[in-house]
Design a protein around this motif. Structure first.
Motif, short mmCIF file in Angstrom:
data_model
loop_
_atom_site.label_atom_id
_atom_site.label_comp_id
_atom_site.label_asym_id
_atom_site.label_seq_id
_atom_site.Cartn_x
_atom_site.Cartn_y
_atom_site.Cartn_z
N VAL A 16 0.84 -1.20 0.00
CA VAL A 16 0.00 0.00 0.00
C VAL A 16 0.88 1.25 0.00
O VAL A 16 0.60 2.22 -0.72
CB VAL A 16 -0.94 0.00 1.22
CG1 VAL A 16 -1.72 1.31 1.30
CG2 VAL A 16 -1.90 -1.18 1.16
N GLY A 20 0.98 4.02 -2.94
CA GLY A 20 0.70 5.41 -2.62
C GLY A 20 1.82 6.34 -3.05
O GLY A 20 1.58 7.46 -3.53
N PRO A 79 -10.81 3.90 0.42
CA PRO A 79 -9.77 4.60 -0.32
C PRO A 79 -9.49 4.04 -1.72
O PRO A 79 -9.06 4.79 -2.59
CB PRO A 79 -8.54 4.46 0.58
CG PRO A 79 -8.80 3.24 1.41
CD PRO A 79 -10.28 3.22 1.61
N LYS A 80 -9.71 2.74 -1.94
CA LYS A 80 -9.42 2.18 -3.27
C LYS A 80 -10.30 2.82 -4.33
O LYS A 80 -9.81 3.30 -5.37
CB LYS A 80 -9.62 0.67 -3.27
CG LYS A 80 -9.37 0.04 -4.64
CD LYS A 80 -9.73 -1.44 -4.69
CE LYS A 80 -8.78 -2.25 -3.81
NZ LYS A 80 -9.04 -3.70 -3.94
N ALA A 83 -9.36 6.44 -4.82
CA ALA A 83 -8.07 6.59 -5.52
C ALA A 83 -8.25 6.37 -7.02
O ALA A 83 -7.65 7.09 -7.84
CB ALA A 83 -7.04 5.62 -4.95
N SER A 126 -6.82 10.02 -0.53
CA SER A 126 -7.08 8.58 -0.55
C SER A 126 -5.82 7.74 -0.39
O SER A 126 -5.91 6.53 -0.20
CB SER A 126 -7.80 8.19 -1.86
OG SER A 126 -7.01 8.50 -2.99
N THR A 127 -4.64 8.36 -0.45
CA THR A 127 -3.39 7.64 -0.19
C THR A 127 -2.82 7.96 1.19
O THR A 127 -2.31 7.08 1.87
CB THR A 127 -2.34 7.95 -1.27
OG1 THR A 127 -2.23 9.37 -1.45
CG2 THR A 127 -2.73 7.33 -2.60
N ILE A 131 -2.75 5.18 5.00
CA ILE A 131 -1.41 4.87 5.49
C ILE A 131 -1.31 5.19 6.98
O ILE A 131 -0.48 4.60 7.70
CB ILE A 131 -0.34 5.63 4.67
CG1 ILE A 131 0.91 4.75 4.51
CG2 ILE A 131 0.03 6.95 5.30
CD1 ILE A 131 0.71 3.52 3.69
N SER A 190 -3.79 2.33 -7.88
CA SER A 190 -4.96 2.54 -7.02
C SER A 190 -5.62 1.23 -6.62
O SER A 190 -6.24 1.13 -5.56
CB SER A 190 -5.99 3.43 -7.73
OG SER A 190 -5.48 4.72 -7.98
N ILE A 193 -4.45 0.07 -3.26
CA ILE A 193 -4.74 0.89 -2.09
C ILE A 193 -5.91 0.30 -1.31
O ILE A 193 -6.85 -0.24 -1.89
CB ILE A 193 -5.08 2.34 -2.51
CG1 ILE A 193 -3.91 2.98 -3.26
CG2 ILE A 193 -5.46 3.19 -1.30
CD1 ILE A 193 -2.66 3.15 -2.42
#
Length: 409
Positions: A16, A20, A79-80, A83, A126-127, A131, A190, A193
């Motif tokens: 991930v 990112g 988030p995927k 992204a 979204s990245t 995290i 993406s 993610i």
């Protein structure tokens, strides 16, 4: 979770992180408009660089708006998906800029500025947000690497566009090349993610479940939110006020033809600050990291009052390093105070300080220069740095995030 499960997810978090970093590296084109400004002015605006420069303003506003809007949506859809959507929006905005002609020149504000900027905001949040959940034990380290890629984008793509692509094929075709490249990189990245599974824990690290998870409405009722946001607003003002003046000031302070090197130094120092300050804050604490940013920025804007030659370049480097550090550490400061569950929407609200600082600074940078005298510019930058320090000190006092509603003091 057993050891095998933990090892599997431990590898997953680095996947991930790397995905990112790839996306952030492309999204860093947010800061590339200084490369495009002159050729776009010649192509679309009859040489009017001020008209062309407005594109960067639209992009910055759209960036912060994208973070705020898409952060709230991301907290619901994940988030995927965000992204992927953000990558498509960002790339399509840059691709559409290839089609803009002199007959409809102001469409560049829509394509590269609003659409591209909104997409950058979407992929940024979204990245950065997931995290914080994967690296609960090393938030500063992981966030620093990711947003460091955002900063280093200018260092790599800037010279590539300026020295190779634009002279060889023109600025329109450069948009086409970057748009296709970012689409090919960001959409596949993406797909990698995502948030960690429910109940994910890191051995020998505090559990995220032990931290209170604030909603945006709850966060807005705390002193800490306003102190964080205003400290960001004030500390970034020095960079945003001086940013348009770096090259001109370099010439005035005796760097001559080497003044363009100041711009490169600023890019490298900004990117380095994103990595270094966030990593340092993991070891000395977030508040100490914020104080370090204040000290570097204040030193830079104070010494630059009389600095000449190489010393001037060093001062610009200090200011840029502090700016990069602030751009990196505030995501972790937000998650430290308000949790990670609603990180997308919460961090989007904090980043309003970023957007407001950039817009206000553009007005100040023009209003405070009088007949080539920049003294008042430096004084204003020093004052905003001190104001940020006051906010940081108050934040340390209210680090328990007591709310206005409860009347904490």
């Amino acid at each position: 979770m057993d050891d095998d499960g933990h090892n599997r997810f431990d590898k997953r978090r680095y996947v991930v992180l790397l995905a990112g970093i790839a996306i952030q590296f492309c999204a860093g084109t947010l800061y590339m408009w200084s490369i495009y400004n002159a050729p776009v002015a010649e192509l679309l605006f009859g040489g009017d660089r001020n008209a062309s420069a407005l594109t960067a303003t639209f992009m910055l506003v759209a960036f912060v708006t994208g973070m705020l809007v898409c952060g709230r949506i991301m907290d619901k859809v994940g988030p995927k998906r965000m992204a992927i959507v953000g990558s498509l929006i960002m790339s399509s905005g840059i691709l559409a800029s290839y089609l803009v002609s002199e007959d409809c020149s102001y469409l560049i504000y829509l394509t590269y500025g609003l659409i591209g900027g909104f997409g950058v905001g979407a992929v940024y949040t979204s990245t950065v947000s997931p995290i914080q959940k994967w690296f609960f034990d090393r938030r500063g380290f992981a966030t620093g690497l990711m947003v460091g890629a955002f900063g280093f984008s200018l260092v790599i793509f800037g010279p590539l566009a300026d020295k190779v692509l634009i002279p060889g094929m023109g600025v329109s075709n450069t948009f086409l090349v970057f748009g296709i490249a970012f689409l090919a990189i960001c959409v596949p990245a993406s797909l990698l993610i995502g948030n960690p599974p429910e109940g994910y824990v890191i051995p020998k690290a505090p559990s995220a479940a032990s931290q209170r998870q604030y909603t945006s409405k709850e966060m807005l009722r705390t002193r800490a939110f306003y102190l964080i946001t205003f400290s960001l607003f004030f500390i970034l003002s020095a960079f945003f006020v001086l940013n348009p003046l770096f090259k001109d000031l370099g010439v005035e302070r005796g760097l001559g033809d080497l003044a363009v090197m100041t711009v490169m130094i600023v890019g490298v120092c900004s990117a380095s600050g994103r990595i270094a300050i966030t990593w340092i804050s993991d070891n000395i604490g977030r508040m100490s990291g914020l104080i370090l940013i204040f000290a570097l920025t204040l030193a830079g804007v104070t010494i630059v009052i009389f600095a000449e030659g190489v010393l001037f370049a060093v001062c610009m480097g200090l200011i840029a390093f502090g700016f990069g550090g602030a751009a990196g550490i505030y995501a972790t400061v937000t998650s430290d105070h308000f949790g990670t569950r609603n990180m997308g929407s919460n961090y989007g609200l904090v980043m309003l300080g970023f957007g407001a600082s950039a817009l206000v600074a553009q007005v100040l940078s023009k209003a405070l220069v009088s007949d080539g005298d920049y003294t008042m510019v430096f004084v204003a930058c020093a004052a905003t740095s001190v104001a940020s320090f006051v906010c940081i000190l108050l934040l340390r006092r209210f680090s328990d995030v007591r709310s206005f509603a409860k009347g904490g003091s």
